[in-house]
Design a protein around this motif. Structure first.
Motif, PDB file in Angstrom:
ATOM      1  N   CYS A  17      46.148  45.356  47.374  1.00 31.34           N
ATOM      2  CA  CYS A  17      47.521  45.171  46.895  1.00 31.34           C
ATOM      3  C   CYS A  17      47.807  43.689  46.658  1.00 31.34           C
ATOM      4  O   CYS A  17      48.363  43.310  45.628  1.00 31.34           O
ATOM      5  CB  CYS A  17      48.538  45.717  47.882  1.00 31.34           C
ATOM      6  N   VAL A  18      47.393  42.864  47.623  1.00 32.65           N
ATOM      7  CA  VAL A  18      47.661  41.427  47.513  1.00 32.65           C
ATOM      8  C   VAL A  18      46.951  40.855  46.290  1.00 32.65           C
ATOM      9  O   VAL A  18      47.522  40.137  45.483  1.00 32.65           O
ATOM     10  CB  VAL A  18      47.220  40.690  48.801  1.00 32.65           C
ATOM     11  N   LEU A  19      45.664  41.233  46.118  1.00 29.35           N
ATOM     12  CA  LEU A  19      44.893  40.711  44.990  1.00 29.35           C
ATOM     13  C   LEU A  19      45.479  41.187  43.665  1.00 29.35           C
ATOM     14  O   LEU A  19      45.579  40.419  42.711  1.00 29.35           O
ATOM     15  CB  LEU A  19      43.431  41.132  45.111  1.00 29.35           C
ATOM     16  N   ALA A  20      45.885  42.467  43.634  1.00 28.47           N
ATOM     17  CA  ALA A  20      46.454  43.015  42.398  1.00 28.47           C
ATOM     18  C   ALA A  20      47.723  42.252  42.032  1.00 28.47           C
ATOM     19  O   ALA A  20      48.005  42.007  40.868  1.00 28.47           O
ATOM     20  CB  ALA A  20      46.748  44.497  42.565  1.00 28.47           C
ATOM     21  N   GLY A  21      48.495  41.879  43.057  1.00 29.56           N
ATOM     22  CA  GLY A  21      49.737  41.162  42.822  1.00 29.56           C
ATOM     23  C   GLY A  21      49.519  39.761  42.287  1.00 29.56           C
ATOM     24  O   GLY A  21      50.347  39.227  41.567  1.00 29.56           O
ATOM     25  N   CYS A  22      48.395  39.159  42.598  1.00 32.20           N
ATOM     26  CA  CYS A  22      48.167  37.767  42.192  1.00 32.20           C
ATOM     27  C   CYS A  22      47.310  37.643  40.945  1.00 32.20           C
ATOM     28  O   CYS A  22      47.165  36.556  40.409  1.00 32.20           O
ATOM     29  CB  CYS A  22      47.468  37.004  43.312  1.00 32.20           C
ATOM     30  N   ALA A  23      46.709  38.761  40.523  1.00 32.29           N
ATOM     31  CA  ALA A  23      45.708  38.671  39.460  1.00 32.29           C
ATOM     32  C   ALA A  23      46.250  38.056  38.184  1.00 32.29           C
ATOM     33  O   ALA A  23      47.071  38.645  37.511  1.00 32.29           O
ATOM     34  CB  ALA A  23      45.140  40.060  39.172  1.00 32.29           C
ATOM     35  N   GLY A  24      45.776  36.861  37.873  1.00 32.37           N
ATOM     36  CA  GLY A  24      46.075  36.209  36.597  1.00 32.37           C
ATOM     37  C   GLY A  24      47.534  36.002  36.340  1.00 32.37           C
ATOM     38  O   GLY A  24      48.374  36.243  37.187  1.00 32.37           O
ATOM     39  N   SER A  25      47.833  35.536  35.119  1.00 34.50           N
ATOM     40  CA  SER A  25      49.222  35.359  34.762  1.00 34.50           C
ATOM     41  C   SER A  25      49.731  36.690  34.209  1.00 34.50           C
ATOM     42  O   SER A  25      48.937  37.505  33.803  1.00 34.50           O
ATOM     43  CB  SER A  25      49.339  34.227  33.751  1.00 34.50           C
ATOM     44  N   PRO A  26      51.002  36.985  34.154  1.00 34.47           N
ATOM     45  CA  PRO A  26      52.097  36.126  34.545  1.00 34.47           C
ATOM     46  C   PRO A  26      52.468  36.313  36.016  1.00 34.47           C
ATOM     47  O   PRO A  26      52.991  37.355  36.394  1.00 34.47           O
ATOM     48  CB  PRO A  26      53.236  36.633  33.658  1.00 34.47           C
ATOM     49  N   SER A  27      52.176  35.334  36.834  1.00 35.93           N
ATOM     50  CA  SER A  27      52.517  35.434  38.236  1.00 35.93           C
ATOM     51  C   SER A  27      53.559  34.381  38.588  1.00 35.93           C
ATOM     52  O   SER A  27      53.375  33.204  38.310  1.00 35.93           O
ATOM     53  CB  SER A  27      51.273  35.236  39.093  1.00 35.93           C
ATOM     54  N   THR A  28      54.640  34.826  39.227  1.00 35.89           N
ATOM     55  CA  THR A  28      55.672  33.881  39.647  1.00 35.89           C
ATOM     56  C   THR A  28      55.135  32.956  40.736  1.00 35.89           C
ATOM     57  O   THR A  28      55.746  31.955  41.064  1.00 35.89           O
ATOM     58  CB  THR A  28      56.902  34.621  40.196  1.00 35.89           C
ATOM     59  N   LEU A  29      53.954  33.320  41.301  1.00 39.50           N
ATOM     60  CA  LEU A  29      53.367  32.471  42.335  1.00 39.50           C
ATOM     61  C   LEU A  29      52.633  31.277  41.722  1.00 39.50           C
ATOM     62  O   LEU A  29      52.150  30.412  42.442  1.00 39.50           O
ATOM     63  CB  LEU A  29      52.398  33.285  43.203  1.00 39.50           C
ATOM     64  N   LEU A  30      52.491  31.284  40.389  1.00 37.54           N
ATOM     65  CA  LEU A  30      51.809  30.177  39.716  1.00 37.54           C
ATOM     66  C   LEU A  30      52.780  29.524  38.725  1.00 37.54           C
ATOM     67  O   LEU A  30      52.596  29.611  37.515  1.00 37.54           O
ATOM     68  CB  LEU A  30      50.573  30.696  38.961  1.00 37.54           C
TER      69      LEU A  30
END
Ligand code: CUA
Length: 344
Positions: A17-30
């Motif tokens: 779940c964590v990895l899926a949430g961060c995978a590539g853009s568009p991520s608000t974490l980046l």
């Protein structure tokens, strides 16, 4: 199931779940713009406060449960009832005041961050012709995005270019229903409301391609209403502007045939191509179409295969699309594809 196996499985699911949430853009974490960074920093700050609170509260709870747990079998006849308590005034005041103080603090820093995110950089600078700021008019349509540069006389669709370290002022409007403009790495969402232009801005600090999307349900193809923001150096941006402002190239061969099909058919009633008789404003402006990466709400790459399939039956690729099936023959489709691919 043994406990270790349950824990292992939970860990796997959680990691996924964590990895899926961060995978590539568009991520608000980046975040990649000054105002997006304010939002992300605020989120991490709140996450810190929440983690701290969680550890303290759960720690006390677990400590109390372990320390005061029943040891052995109680003999109520011998021991009687446990000691009875009737509240504790100072504790009650403490656990009311402490969260109130924390929440008030969170409220204040949220308002400060909100102002930093939405407050317009001085627009008068721009109206006076400040060359360093860029004005873009964003228009949401079912289901694609239009981007106009009123000062530069450029109109494009689904993709737009901006220089880095420059304030980009956006005026956000709708051509039909309510949409929501959101490029997660470039700042907050803004509602796209018919008859009510909204304003937002951003200042992107690194070059790259950033993905945006419609964030308000707006009909059948809401999920396929995306866009791209190409952030580039000042030189690259100037080159792009020059290229977009240049007149369309002279068509030859198959492309010329395609141009004839385009101009004599229904295409020009919805689409515009600069310096031609095609002046439609319902569909995307196709001047310099081939300089873009994608089309149809930025969901299809520009390629002969995709363009042919789209022209043959748009409904197949994007059910509900406003682009009609014109019943084109394969010859006409092939000529049109050649024309579109030469609109550089
Ligand atoms: Cu436009 Cu959802």
């Amino acid at each position: 199931m043994p406990v270790t196996r349950i824990i292992k499985r939970l860990a796997t699911i959680l990691t996924f779940c964590v990895l899926a949430g961060c995978a590539g853009s568009p991520s608000t974490l980046l975040p990649a713009s000054t105002n997006a960074r304010v939002i992300t920093n605020l989120m991490w700050f709140f996450f810190g406060i929440a983690t701290f609170t969680f550890v303290i509260v759960e720690g006390l709870l677990i400590y109390a449960a372990l320390k005061y747990r029943q040891k052995g079998t109680p003999d109520l006849r011998k021991e009687g009832l446990p000691e009875q308590n009737e509240g504790n005034r100072s504790l009650e005041i403490a656990w009311t005041v402490a969260p109130a103080v924390v929440l008030a603090f969170i409220f204040i820093i949220s308002v400060v961050a909100l102002r930093a995110v939405v407050s317009q950089p001085d627009l008068t600078l721009n109206i006076a012709g400040d060359p360093s700021a860029i004005n873009v008019r964003v228009i949401g349509h079912q289901w694609w995005w239009e981007f106009q540069y009123p000062d530069l006389k450029i109109v494009t669709a689904n993709e737009y270019h901006v220089p880095v370290n420059t304030v980009v002022n956006l005026t956000v409007e709708s051509g039909d229903v309510i949409h929501s403009y959101w490029a997660p790495q470039l700042g907050g969402k803004i509602d796209v409301i018919p008859g009510h232009p909204n304003h937002t801005w951003f200042n992107v600090t690194e070059t790259g391609l950033f993905i945006g999307e419609c964030a308000e349900y707006c009909g059948t193809q809401h999920a396929k209403m995306r866009f791209k923001v190409e952030a580039e150096t000042a030189e690259q941006f100037q080159a792009w502007v020059k290229q977009q402002q240049s007149p369309p190239v002279e068509m030859t061969g198959d492309a010329a045939k395609g141009e004839q099909v385009f101009m004599s058919g229904a295409c020009g009633t919805c689409h515009a191509v600069q310096d031609t008789k095609a002046k439609g404003v319902i569909g995307p402006n196709l001047t310099h179409f081939a300089s873009r990466r994608t089309f149809a709400g930025s969901i299809l790459d520009i390629s002969p295969q995709n363009l042919s399939a789209w022209l043959a039956n748009p409904e197949n690729l994007k059910p509900g699309t406003k682009m009609p099936n014109l019943g084109l023959t394969p010859e006409k489709i092939s000529a049109l594809v050649s024309y579109l691919e030469n609109l550089k």
